[in-house]
Design a protein around this motif. Structure first.
Motif, short mmCIF file in Angstrom:
data_model
loop_
_atom_site.label_atom_id
_atom_site.label_comp_id
_atom_site.label_asym_id
_atom_site.label_seq_id
_atom_site.Cartn_x
_atom_site.Cartn_y
_atom_site.Cartn_z
N GLY A 202 0.76 -1.23 0.00
CA GLY A 202 0.00 0.00 0.00
C GLY A 202 0.79 1.28 0.00
O GLY A 202 0.21 2.37 0.17
N HIS A 203 2.10 1.20 -0.21
CA HIS A 203 2.91 2.41 -0.20
C HIS A 203 3.01 3.02 -1.60
O HIS A 203 2.84 2.33 -2.60
CB HIS A 203 4.31 2.10 0.35
CG HIS A 203 4.28 1.51 1.72
ND1 HIS A 203 3.91 2.24 2.83
CD2 HIS A 203 4.54 0.26 2.17
CE1 HIS A 203 3.95 1.46 3.90
NE2 HIS A 203 4.33 0.25 3.52
N GLU A 204 3.30 4.32 -1.66
CA GLU A 204 3.52 5.00 -2.93
C GLU A 204 5.00 4.92 -3.27
O GLU A 204 5.85 5.17 -2.41
CB GLU A 204 3.08 6.46 -2.82
CG GLU A 204 1.60 6.63 -2.53
CD GLU A 204 1.22 8.08 -2.37
OE1 GLU A 204 1.95 8.95 -2.92
OE2 GLU A 204 0.23 8.37 -1.70
N VAL A 205 5.31 4.60 -4.52
CA VAL A 205 6.69 4.32 -4.89
C VAL A 205 7.11 5.13 -6.11
O VAL A 205 6.36 5.22 -7.10
CB VAL A 205 6.90 2.82 -5.19
CG1 VAL A 205 8.31 2.55 -5.71
CG2 VAL A 205 6.63 1.98 -3.94
N THR A 206 8.30 5.71 -6.03
CA THR A 206 8.97 6.28 -7.19
C THR A 206 10.24 5.46 -7.42
O THR A 206 11.04 5.28 -6.49
CB THR A 206 9.35 7.75 -6.97
OG1 THR A 206 8.15 8.51 -6.76
CG2 THR A 206 10.10 8.31 -8.18
N LEU A 207 10.41 4.94 -8.62
CA LEU A 207 11.55 4.08 -8.96
C LEU A 207 12.45 4.83 -9.93
O LEU A 207 12.01 5.25 -11.00
CB LEU A 207 11.05 2.77 -9.59
CG LEU A 207 12.07 1.70 -9.94
CD1 LEU A 207 12.81 1.21 -8.72
CD2 LEU A 207 11.37 0.52 -10.64
N VAL A 208 13.72 4.98 -9.58
CA VAL A 208 14.65 5.81 -10.35
C VAL A 208 15.80 4.96 -10.88
O VAL A 208 16.37 4.14 -10.15
CB VAL A 208 15.24 6.95 -9.47
CG1 VAL A 208 16.12 7.87 -10.32
CG2 VAL A 208 14.13 7.74 -8.79
N ASP A 209 16.16 5.17 -12.14
CA ASP A 209 17.33 4.51 -12.69
C ASP A 209 17.89 5.35 -13.84
O ASP A 209 17.13 6.00 -14.57
CB ASP A 209 16.99 3.11 -13.22
CG ASP A 209 18.23 2.24 -13.39
OD1 ASP A 209 18.50 1.41 -12.50
OD2 ASP A 209 18.94 2.39 -14.41
N GLY B 123 4.64 -0.02 -12.70
CA GLY B 123 4.07 1.18 -13.31
C GLY B 123 2.56 1.10 -13.43
O GLY B 123 1.85 2.08 -13.16
N GLN B 124 2.06 -0.07 -13.81
CA GLN B 124 0.61 -0.24 -13.93
C GLN B 124 -0.10 -0.13 -12.58
O GLN B 124 -1.26 0.24 -12.52
CB GLN B 124 0.32 -1.61 -14.57
CG GLN B 124 0.75 -1.72 -16.02
CD GLN B 124 0.57 -3.12 -16.58
OE1 GLN B 124 -0.22 -3.91 -16.05
NE2 GLN B 124 1.30 -3.43 -17.65
N ARG B 125 0.62 -0.46 -11.52
CA ARG B 125 0.03 -0.39 -10.18
C ARG B 125 0.24 0.97 -9.52
O ARG B 125 -0.04 1.14 -8.35
CB ARG B 125 0.59 -1.50 -9.30
CG ARG B 125 0.21 -2.88 -9.79
CD ARG B 125 0.13 -3.89 -8.68
NE ARG B 125 -0.43 -5.14 -9.17
CZ ARG B 125 -0.72 -6.17 -8.39
NH1 ARG B 125 -0.50 -6.09 -7.09
NH2 ARG B 125 -1.23 -7.28 -8.88
N GLY B 126 0.76 1.92 -10.28
CA GLY B 126 0.83 3.28 -9.77
C GLY B 126 2.20 3.81 -9.44
O GLY B 126 2.32 4.98 -9.05
N ALA B 127 3.23 3.00 -9.58
CA ALA B 127 4.57 3.51 -9.31
C ALA B 127 4.97 4.53 -10.37
O ALA B 127 4.64 4.40 -11.54
CB ALA B 127 5.58 2.36 -9.29
N GLN B 128 5.70 5.55 -9.96
CA GLN B 128 6.25 6.52 -10.90
C GLN B 128 7.62 6.00 -11.34
O GLN B 128 8.52 5.82 -10.52
CB GLN B 128 6.39 7.89 -10.24
CG GLN B 128 6.89 8.96 -11.20
CD GLN B 128 7.00 10.33 -10.53
OE1 GLN B 128 6.97 10.45 -9.32
NE2 GLN B 128 7.13 11.37 -11.34
#
Length: 449
Positions: free
Chosen positions: A23-30, A212-217
């Motif tokens: 249930g957490h909001e996630v931003t994934l950076v690479d 991404g489909q589940r809301g991660a940026q």
């Protein structure tokens, strides 16, 4: 929480996935244009719970010294004017004894079993297809003295619940008939039916897309310029788009560093030192010419210390460790020699099965190298760092694919406030609830520089 995960290899993506699941909001950076384009790109493809021995053992110092003079050695130490390398080397030497070896094996097997179960859960839920083969892993020996020690190695693993067993040459050839043409060189082997293989890059990229489909940026193609801290916590991270040059500031409740070998310099910028050093590994991916004669059991070659896995209509061979800093060149004489060694071995063991011609001969071998982020114990750092909102998931060495799903799940559980169901020495985390089996107090303390 709002969580920013830095690094989108198998470790970072798995962490992002499990944080989203909770249930957490996630931003994934690479910095790359997609997930898994660095260390997770073309590894050995093995989920090898039964073969997760640490590099450090009582024989390692003498072998490493001897191997320093061969460009084809399995573990090549290339001395640098780099205090981090020498400090890591001294810490590694301190682990080269039987007591540390068994202690470290216990940790690696615990994480491996937990991670294998976590991988199966993700695959069952998502249906991701990644050239998965559930045919086990076989380890073949061509030297009788080395094979004589295989029973002891198998017994150590069996102590921790791994069903790795010694097999005769005939039994090994029955398990994998593709070894028949090389059979007269084989003296025996070991085999674990429960292990498996598959393409880490394909799995990771598909899982990232699902994140991404589940809301991660998903902030791919973004360089991490700097982390900014006030000495107590990370306040923000500055990133810059590689194409447009646009800069942005990322704020979050928590930050996860999962940048593999590059975790060390990134964390050093905020005063945190971790004992992770890059080990350069190589692989070659070759088109199959005779698929019906190709192996379907993933294998380890004891003499060359390389792994071989089938990935659909290709054969992957990977191996060697080169401790020489952040060198990713493939065009040096040494790099070419090590790549050619891998391809030559494939032709020796599986003659005519794969296209082993060089580009000059008209072939198309896909050579690759990546930096395996290694700790002196080979136990990854999973847990909390001294800055209160900063976490780490790095240092998996050659076992990132094996330990990836579980490492991501374990860190997500810790950040969520629960204790993962395994006996493992998490970095900077004091377990609250003792579990069955080995007590948490028996686990090695978190490794620190």
């Amino acid at each position: 929480m709002q969580v920013t995960v830095l690094g989108a290899g198998i470790i970072g993506v798995s962490t992002a996935w499990h944080l989203l699941q909770r249930g957490h909001e996630v931003t994934l950076v690479d910095r790359q244009a997609d997930a898994a384009l660095e260390t997770s790109f073309a590894n050995a493809a093995q989920i090898s719970v039964s073969y997760c021995e640490p590099w450090a053992n009582k024989d390692a110092p003498l072998k490493t010294l001897k191997w320093m003079f061969s460009g084809e050695s399995p573990l090549l130490f290339r001395p640098q004017l780099d205090w981090a390398q020498w400090r890591w080397g001294l810490q590694f030497l301190a682990q080269c004894n039987d007591t540390a070896f068994v202690r470290n094996v216990a940790q690696l097997v615990a994480l491996g079993a937990y991670s294998h179960a976590a991988l199966k859960e993700v695959v069952a839920e998502t249906g991701i297809d990644y050239h998965r083969l559930e045919r086990g892993i076989a380890h073949y020996y061509t030297d009788q003295k080395s094979f004589d020690g295989a029973a002891d190695a198998a017994a150590v693993m069996q102590r921790f619940g791994v069903q790795r067993r010694v097999v005769s040459r005939d039994e090994l050839l029955a398990i994998e008939p593709a070894l028949q043409s090389f059979g007269d060189r084989i003296v025996g082997g070991t085999y674990t039916k429960s292990d498996e293989s598959g393409d880490a890059r394909v799995f990771t990229q598909k899982l990232a897309a699902l994140c991404g489909q589940r809301g991660a940026q998903l902030l791919f193609g973004h360089d991490i310029e700097r982390m900014e801290s006030d000495g107590r916590e990370v306040r923000q991270v500055r990133v810059r788009h590689r194409v447009s040059g646009a800069a942005r500031t990322l704020k979050a409740d928590a930050f996860v560093v999962a940048c593999g070998s590059y975790s060390t310099p990134l964390l050093r910028s905020v005063g945190v030192n971790v004992p992770i050093y890059p080990g350069k590994g190589y692989s070659a991916t070759l088109p199959l010419l005779q698929p019906d004669r190709a192996p379907s059991v993933s294998m380890l070659d004891d003499q060359m210390k390389c792994a071989v896995s089938r990935l659909g209509d290709q054969l992957r061979v990977a191996g060697t460790i080169e401790l020489g800093g952040f060198d990713l060149s493939l065009d040096t004489p040494l790099a070419k020699k090590r790549c050619e060694m891998l391809v030559r071995r494939i032709e020796q063991v599986f003659p005519g099965v794969a296209d082993t011609r060089t580009p000059e001969q008209g072939g198309d071998p896909q050579f690759w190298c990546g930096l395996r982020p290694a700790t002196p114990t080979n136990i990854p750092l999973i847990g909390r760092l001294p800055l209160k909102n900063l976490w780490i998931n790095a240092g998996h060495g050659t076992l990132g694919w094996t330990h990836g799903a579980g490492s991501g799940k374990a860190l997500a559980e810790l950040m969520h406030g629960t204790q993962p169901a395994m006996d493992f020495g998490f970095h900077g985390v004091t377990p609250r609830v003792p579990r069955t089996g080995a007590r948490f107090s028996e686990a090695p303390p978190p490794t620190r520089a």
